[in-house]
Enzyme design. Structure first.
Site, short mmCIF file in Angstrom:
data_model
loop_
_atom_site.label_atom_id
_atom_site.label_comp_id
_atom_site.label_asym_id
_atom_site.label_seq_id
_atom_site.Cartn_x
_atom_site.Cartn_y
_atom_site.Cartn_z
N CYS A 193 0.79 -1.24 0.00
CA CYS A 193 0.00 0.00 0.00
C CYS A 193 0.82 1.28 0.00
CB CYS A 193 -0.96 0.01 1.18
SG CYS A 193 -1.61 -1.58 1.60
N ARG A 238 6.79 -11.02 5.47
CA ARG A 238 6.25 -10.81 6.81
C ARG A 238 6.85 -11.87 7.71
NH1 ARG A 238 -0.17 -10.11 5.32
NH2 ARG A 238 0.14 -8.34 3.92
N GLN A 244 1.55 -10.85 -3.32
CA GLN A 244 0.18 -10.45 -3.08
C GLN A 244 -0.39 -9.88 -4.37
OE1 GLN A 244 -0.34 -7.37 -0.15
NE2 GLN A 244 -1.68 -8.68 1.04
N ASP A 279 -2.31 -7.58 -5.30
CA ASP A 279 -2.90 -6.39 -4.73
C ASP A 279 -3.49 -5.48 -5.79
OD1 ASP A 279 -3.33 -5.00 -2.45
OD2 ASP A 279 -1.22 -4.89 -1.89
N HIS A 307 -5.14 -1.22 -5.63
CA HIS A 307 -5.76 -0.11 -4.92
C HIS A 307 -6.64 0.63 -5.90
CE1 HIS A 307 -2.11 -0.85 -2.38
NE2 HIS A 307 -3.09 -1.00 -1.55
N LYS A 367 -14.88 -4.20 5.70
CA LYS A 367 -14.32 -5.06 4.65
C LYS A 367 -15.21 -6.25 4.33
CE LYS A 367 -11.69 -7.91 7.82
NZ LYS A 367 -10.61 -8.82 7.99
N HIS A 369 -8.51 -1.36 -0.83
CA HIS A 369 -7.46 -2.35 -1.04
C HIS A 369 -8.21 -3.63 -1.39
CE1 HIS A 369 -4.77 -0.15 1.89
NE2 HIS A 369 -5.92 0.12 2.42
#
Ligand SMILES: [Zn+2]
Ligand SMILES: [Zn+2]
Length: 635
Positions: free
Chosen positions: A332, A361, A379, A381, A383, A462, A508
């Site tokens: 992000c 992570r 990921q 991802d 946005h 979410k 996200h």
């Protein structure tokens, strides 16, 4: 009297101080018999908990996920008690409920054998028959330490709780007492259909510098038939285990040199790239742009995003030119910086910006599991930056995209909406508008969903997508998360129709979640027999003898030039062996070529799913396979 609001919307007047169990009894004896706990104002509660004021109450049974945890957690106490009976002197660590059952960690001189587990299981059944009531009591830290004086792991835990100024709570059943916050069943009688499934080594607190303990896994059910069903499922899951198949199919490996950092082998890489190609194709179609942001970014950025303050323990850091940097755990912040590289107008919105970002992570070594739980993953991802009027349509777009992907693989799925938590940023009106946007999007698409009250992130509500695999297990993969905070922190702007600066709203979202984990799920879902479009090797050519190698090689080239992933088996092995091996590799098509095929210039086709398809012209075979690939058909 107090007012208790029940699940069906009705209310019940009960005496103040009535316990959850007593209220269950008042509702119906049947419910009381099945009750394992309660949800009091949304919080999981023990059956013994007294209700002191007006509240909402839902009685939990084994059917509920939270109810299963209460049941399994109680089973873990029964396990520990059985171990105490049979192996006096064992030190007890922790014993939580987990997905599908429970475990308990013991410090033992030598690890439990299969015979030990059988004895322990028999002892557990005895304890269940005795129907020992569980009693909860609290002690001051000093008294608690005295009670657990010969239990070093418990002492360590007590020390921690004491540090937080908490009273220490215990549960006692017969001659066994455990440090525990509960909740628990009223007595041990329900835990009778029980099975200890395995024992493995596990480090205390998942830390390889600490003591190695013996972890006993088990599961328990209120009925023997349910236990049988579950054990059959476990057996099936074992056959499909992605770590086992990943090795057999030569897809990926995990080595000591990179704990939690998977290595992808050539065939696994074909699988991964094929998935990524597909991802790009559908995202391009859905109007996404793609970016790539750096893996290492400065501490100042992570401070601004809040990660340095809240997430640092899970981040790997490094120093460059005497400045702190972190390896990104999320994409992000990089995405925010990209947004800010240019001024934006309302005409640019919505902006859908995707990134297949490699994130790292930190996970405790004990938590690592094949591709399912790793320390580094890609990921998928994206946005989406938009105006608040665009929320609903954008959410609908993402739901459609997720639906397209899961349907392709044959995954039914469930949607969960998590709403405003107590600790949240932003005004209640913002939250309401965002939450309604999510609800309306799902309603307009005719999607059913359940609500997880108060379980949203602190920065927005979410949607979570839980897919159901071929053997009925669920996996949380997709999420759509509205964020009203990140645009604020990064001072994102666009110029509105009114010529004024405005803050965009942001989503996200991930579809696969982690590409690597999704591959793990796909391996288990398909039991390694991937649809043709996804199979690392789509066609295997098996010449009957060396005499036909030339013809086989010519075929191989022909198929290869048509974009089909093909291999030939030119080893001097017996035919039966080569065929069996191609079957074990779960290759969709096998072409056996010999005298007849060579002279007629065709191929004999064996399909993994349909069996022997007989002779076919090379052209007809190629067309068939290419069509399967183009339509991404499952067999
Ligand atoms: Zn407990
Ligand atoms: Zn994000």
């Amino acid at each position: 009297m107090i007012d208790v609001k029940l699940k069906d919307g009705s209310s019940l007047q009960v005496e103040q101080g009535s316990t959850v169990a007593e209220v269950a009894k008042q509702i119906s004896m049947g419910l009381y018999r099945n009750a394992v706990g309660g949800l009091v104002d949304g919080e999981v509660a023990d059956l013994r908990q007294p209700l002191e004021r007006d509240c909402s109450l839902e009685i939990l049974t084994f059917e509920d996920a939270a109810g299963k945890r209460v049941f399994w957690h109680t089973a873990s106490h029964v396990l520990a008690q059985a171990v105490q009976h049979l192996f006096p002197g064992v030190k007890f660590a922790i014993g939580p409920a987990i997905d599908g059952g429970f475990y308990y960690d013991f410090d033992v001189e030598k690890p439990f054998t299969t015979e030990d587990l059988e004895k322990i299981e028999a002892e557990m059944k005895k304890i269940a028959k005795e129907a020992l009531p569980l009693e909860r009591f609290e002690l001051d830290p000093a008294e608690a330490k005295e009670l657990m004086a010969d239990q070093p792991y418990k002492l360590e835990l007590i020390e921690e709780h004491a540090g937080k100024g908490e009273k220490i709570s215990f549960f006692k059943q017969g001659d066994f007492t455990d440090l525990c916050a509960g909740p628990h069943l009223l007595d041990t009688s329900k835990v009778k259909a029980v099975k200890l499934t395995s024992a493995t080594g596990a480090y205390w607190r998942g830390d390889s510098d600490k003591a190695m303990l013996c972890r006993v896994y088990g599961t328990a059910f209120p009925k023997a038939s349910l236990l049988e069903e579950h054990l059959a499922l476990l057996e099936e899951a074992k056959k499909r285990d992605h770590r086992k198949l990943g090795k057999e199919l030569e897809l990926f490996t995990l080595l000591d040199e990179g704990p939690g950092f998977p290595f992808f082998l050539p065939k696994g890489m074909v699988l991964k790239n094929t998935l990524i190609d597909y991802w790009r194709e559908i995202h391009h179609k859905a109007g996404y742009q793609e970016i790539s942001t750096p893996i290492i970014l400065s501490r100042t950025l992570w401070e601004r995003s809040g990660h340095w303050g809240h997430y640092k323990d899970n981040m790997y850091t490094t120093v460059i030119d005497e400045q702190d940097f972190a390896i990104k755990p999320m994409n992000c912040p990089g995405g925010m910086l990209v947004y800010k590289t240019q001024p934006h107008s309302y005409r640019d919105l919505p902006m859908r910006v995707g990134e297949l970002g490699l994130v790292h992570r930190h996970e405790l070594s004990g938590a690592l599991h094949g591709l399912m739980r790793v320390r580094c993953f890609t990921q998928d991802d994206a946005h989406i930056f938009m105006t608040s009027e665009q929320i609903k349509d954008e959410i609908k777009g993402v739901i459609r995209l997720i639906d397209e992907v899961y349907s392709l693989f044959g995954f039914p799925y469930k949607i969960e909406l998590s709403t405003m938590p107590e600790d949240h940023m932003g005004s209640d009106e913002d939250w309401e508008r965002a939450t309604n946007g999510l609800k309306e999007a799902m309603e307009e698409l005719g999607r059913e969903y359940t609500i997880n009250e108060g379980d949203g992130a602190f920065y927005g509500p979410k949607l979570d997508f839980h897919l159901v695999d071929a053997i009925g297990r669920t996996w949380q993969c997709g999420t759509i998360q509205l964020d009203m905070q990140m645009p604020e922190r990064f001072e994102l702007e666009y110029t509105g129709e009114d010529g004024q600066k405005h803050r965009p709203v942001m989503i996200h979202r991930v579809v696969f979640g982690s590409i690597e984990r999704f591959i793990g799920i796909l391996i288990e879902h398909f039991a390694g027999a991937f649809p043709t479009w996804l199979a690392p090797v789509q066609v295997k050519i098996v010449p009957i003898s060396e005499k036909f190698h030339d013809y086989a090689q010519q075929l191989q080239q022909q198929l290869d030039s048509q974009g089909i992933r093909v291999e030939g088996d030119y080893r001097a092995e017996k035919m039966g062996y080569k065929i069996r091996e191609a079957q074990l590799q779960k290759i969709p098509y096998m072409l056996v070529v010999g005298e007849k095929e060579q002279s007629e210039g065709n191929v004999s086709v064996r399909s993994r799913s349909e069996g022997d398809l007989g002779a076919m012209s090379v052209e007809a075979f190629t067309d068939m396979v290419r069509a399967k690939i183009a339509t991404k058909e499952r067999d």
